[in-house]
Design a protein around this motif. Structure first.
Motif, PDB file in Angstrom:
ATOM      1  N   HIS A 228       0.835  -1.206   0.000  1.00 32.46           N
ATOM      2  CA  HIS A 228       0.000   0.000   0.000  1.00 32.46           C
ATOM      3  C   HIS A 228       0.871   1.258   0.000  1.00 32.46           C
ATOM      4  CE1 HIS A 228      -3.561   2.468   1.037  1.00 32.46           C
ATOM      5  NE2 HIS A 228      -2.690   3.165   1.770  1.00 32.46           N
ATOM      6  N   GLU A 229       1.888   1.264   0.847  1.00 35.38           N
ATOM      7  CA  GLU A 229       2.769   2.427   0.928  1.00 35.38           C
ATOM      8  C   GLU A 229       3.626   2.575  -0.321  1.00 35.38           C
ATOM      9  OE1 GLU A 229       4.895   1.735   4.527  1.00 35.38           O
ATOM     10  OE2 GLU A 229       3.281   2.504   5.805  1.00 35.38           O
ATOM     11  N   ALA A 230       3.851   1.459  -1.030  1.00 39.32           N
ATOM     12  CA  ALA A 230       4.626   1.512  -2.272  1.00 39.32           C
ATOM     13  C   ALA A 230       3.775   1.933  -3.465  1.00 39.32           C
ATOM     14  CB  ALA A 230       5.267   0.156  -2.542  1.00 39.32           C
ATOM     15  N   GLY A 231       2.489   2.153  -3.245  1.00 36.90           N
ATOM     16  CA  GLY A 231       1.608   2.597  -4.313  1.00 36.90           C
ATOM     17  C   GLY A 231       0.887   1.483  -5.036  1.00 36.90           C
ATOM     18  N   GLU A 232       1.120   0.226  -4.668  1.00 38.21           N
ATOM     19  CA  GLU A 232       0.419  -0.902  -5.288  1.00 38.21           C
ATOM     20  C   GLU A 232      -0.899  -1.129  -4.543  1.00 38.21           C
ATOM     21  OE1 GLU A 232       2.865  -4.325  -5.995  1.00 38.21           O
ATOM     22  OE2 GLU A 232       4.706  -3.119  -5.991  1.00 38.21           O
ATOM     23  N   LEU A 233      -1.822  -0.188  -4.716  1.00 34.80           N
ATOM     24  CA  LEU A 233      -3.046  -0.177  -3.919  1.00 34.80           C
ATOM     25  C   LEU A 233      -3.975  -1.340  -4.269  1.00 34.80           C
ATOM     26  CD1 LEU A 233      -3.868   3.664  -3.936  1.00 34.80           C
ATOM     27  CD2 LEU A 233      -2.543   2.342  -2.276  1.00 34.80           C
ATOM     28  N   GLU A 234      -4.060  -1.679  -5.538  1.00 32.99           N
ATOM     29  CA  GLU A 234      -4.989  -2.738  -5.931  1.00 32.99           C
ATOM     30  C   GLU A 234      -4.588  -4.077  -5.323  1.00 32.99           C
ATOM     31  OE1 GLU A 234      -6.952  -4.650  -9.998  1.00 32.99           O
ATOM     32  OE2 GLU A 234      -5.628  -2.895 -10.093  1.00 32.99           O
TER      33      GLU A 234
ATOM     34  N   TRP B  69      -9.289   2.823  -2.099  1.00 32.96           N
ATOM     35  CA  TRP B  69      -7.859   2.529  -2.265  1.00 32.96           C
ATOM     36  C   TRP B  69      -7.710   1.266  -3.122  1.00 32.96           C
ATOM     37  CZ3 TRP B  69      -6.864   2.916   3.685  1.00 32.96           C
ATOM     38  CH2 TRP B  69      -6.897   4.275   4.057  1.00 32.96           C
ATOM     39  N   GLY B  70      -7.450   1.429  -4.404  1.00 31.45           N
ATOM     40  CA  GLY B  70      -7.254   0.296  -5.303  1.00 31.45           C
ATOM     41  C   GLY B  70      -8.536  -0.436  -5.638  1.00 31.45           C
TER      42      GLY B  70
ATOM     43  N   SER C 281      -2.616  -4.573  -2.747  1.00 31.58           N
ATOM     44  CA  SER C 281      -2.707  -4.461  -1.294  1.00 31.58           C
ATOM     45  C   SER C 281      -4.140  -4.649  -0.809  1.00 31.58           C
ATOM     46  CB  SER C 281      -2.169  -3.103  -0.846  1.00 31.58           C
ATOM     47  OG  SER C 281      -2.400  -2.895   0.529  1.00 31.58           O
TER      48      SER C 281
END
Length: 380
Positions: free
Chosen positions: A206-212, A244-245, A214
């Motif tokens: 999530h913090e790395a931007g891979e919301l989907e 979020w994602g 995560s």
């Protein structure tokens, strides 16, 4: 004058009266005294021995002496009629103290503030001086209240559905995960080493931007028909609420937050029954879920705005150590959101939040001497 003459005079008077009675009706005159706002009828005085009191045009048979001590009647205008009726109603209320208001007769009295998400018999919190074991005893009471709120909220919410991921990419290593510690063991809602590793990986993504990816991982851990992990249910509920994602789904978000609160409450209830005054392994998840449900009630996220429930949930989480909840319930008391305004209680919670490391700018007033706990009753 001799009696004989008196008798003759009497006979003449009776004869004159009989003649007057035979005469046709004569015009009657009414004398009135008026000004720009009032109107008064001037009537002749009454004498002892009169057979019949004079009949006045306004229908009032009070004596002239009584009229002298009363307010002069006003003209029959709309304004004067309204004022006269109000004075009459006020006088009747004073004369008959048992008179009921119309709202009382129709049972329309304003009821006390209540909420479908807050039990009517929610227990009051007793202080340490009332037989409790210091601060630990008070904290256990607040945790007990949190479990009651969680179970009550569960009654108004249906169970969440199993998340359906849109893409299995990145989830291969989680297809057979079991947070209970291995195959064949009973699954639980408390956080274990295996669940912690999976959640930490989802948070990293999530913090790395891979919301989907995560969010899909949170969904698998939160599945009520699968792992049923309380912390994952909170995080997945937040992902659904804020998109979020995934597509935002406020209704489903509330269901997952409610499931998290209920699952954590079941563990904490067992811990309290076992005599653990500080709570059990799911206390953090319970407090977090209660706080996020309070945000839903306050802002109307997936539910109707419920000021009373929001304040109750905030205050419960605040007394279990959540500094964000301390600031929020302080704001509720300051603004009268779901409760009566209480600046003393607001200062109390703002002070607790600052002592916990969450300071709000512009709140120097809370440290005035008049808001010291020793200067007033502690508000719970």
């Amino acid at each position: 004058m001799p009696f004989k003459d008196l008798l003759k005079k009497k006979d003449k008077a009776e004869a004159h009266t009989s003649v007057e009675e035979d005469r046709p009706d004569t015009p009657k005159f009414t004398f009135m005294r008026t000004d720009t706002t009032t109107q008064e009828i001037i009537t002749p005085p009454d004498f002892y021995g009169d057979d019949k009191a004079p009949s006045y045009l306004d229908g009032n048979t009070d004596s002239r002496t009584g009229k002298l001590f009363k307010a002069r009647p006003r003209s029959t205008s709309v304004a004067s009629t309204g004022s006269a009726s109000s004075r009459t109603s006020q006088r009747s209320k004073q004369d008959s103290p048992k008179t009921k208001r119309l709202s009382q007769r129709l049972h329309l009295r304003r009821s006390e503030i209540s909420s479908a998400s807050v039990p009517d018999d929610l227990p009051e919190i007793q202080g340490p001086d009332e037989g409790q074991d210091g601060g630990a005893g008070v904290e256990s009471q607040w945790e007990k209240r949190a479990t009651i709120l969680a179970r009550k909220n569960e009654e108004t919410q249906s169970r969440p559905t199993t998340p359906v991921p849109r893409s299995p990419a990145g989830l291969e290593s989680f297809q057979y995960m079991n947070i209970s510690g291995g195959p064949g063991k009973e699954k639980g809602v408390a956080l274990t080493k295996y669940a912690d590793d999976d959640i930490q990986e989802a948070i990293r993504l999530h913090e790395a931007g891979e919301l989907e990816t995560s969010t899909q991982m949170f969904g698998r851990l939160a599945d009520p028909n699968g792992e049923n992990n309380a912390l994952s249910q909170v995080l997945y509920g937040l992902a659904l609420r804020h998109g979020w994602g995934c597509e935002p789904n406020l209704g489903e978000a509330v269901k997952y937050l409610s499931a998290a609160a209920s699952n954590a409450a079941s563990i904490e209830d067992l811990a309290l029954r076992a005599g653990l005054k500080k709570g059990g392994a799911a206390k953090g998840e319970l407090v977090l879920a209660i706080f996020e449900l309070a945000n839903c009630f306050r802002h109307g996220w997936g539910v109707q705005v419920d000021k009373f429930a929001a304040k109750q949930y905030y205050e419960t989480a605040a007394n279990l150590g959540d500094t964000d909840a301390m600031n929020e319930v302080a704001w509720c008391y300051l603004e009268g959101f779901g409760c009566k305004k209480d600046k003393f209680a607001a200062a109390k919670y703002y002070r607790l939040a600052e002592e916990g490391g969450s300071k709000t700018l512009g709140n120097s007033w809370i440290w005035k001497d008049k808001y010291n706990p020793s200067n007033g009753p502690a508000k719970k």
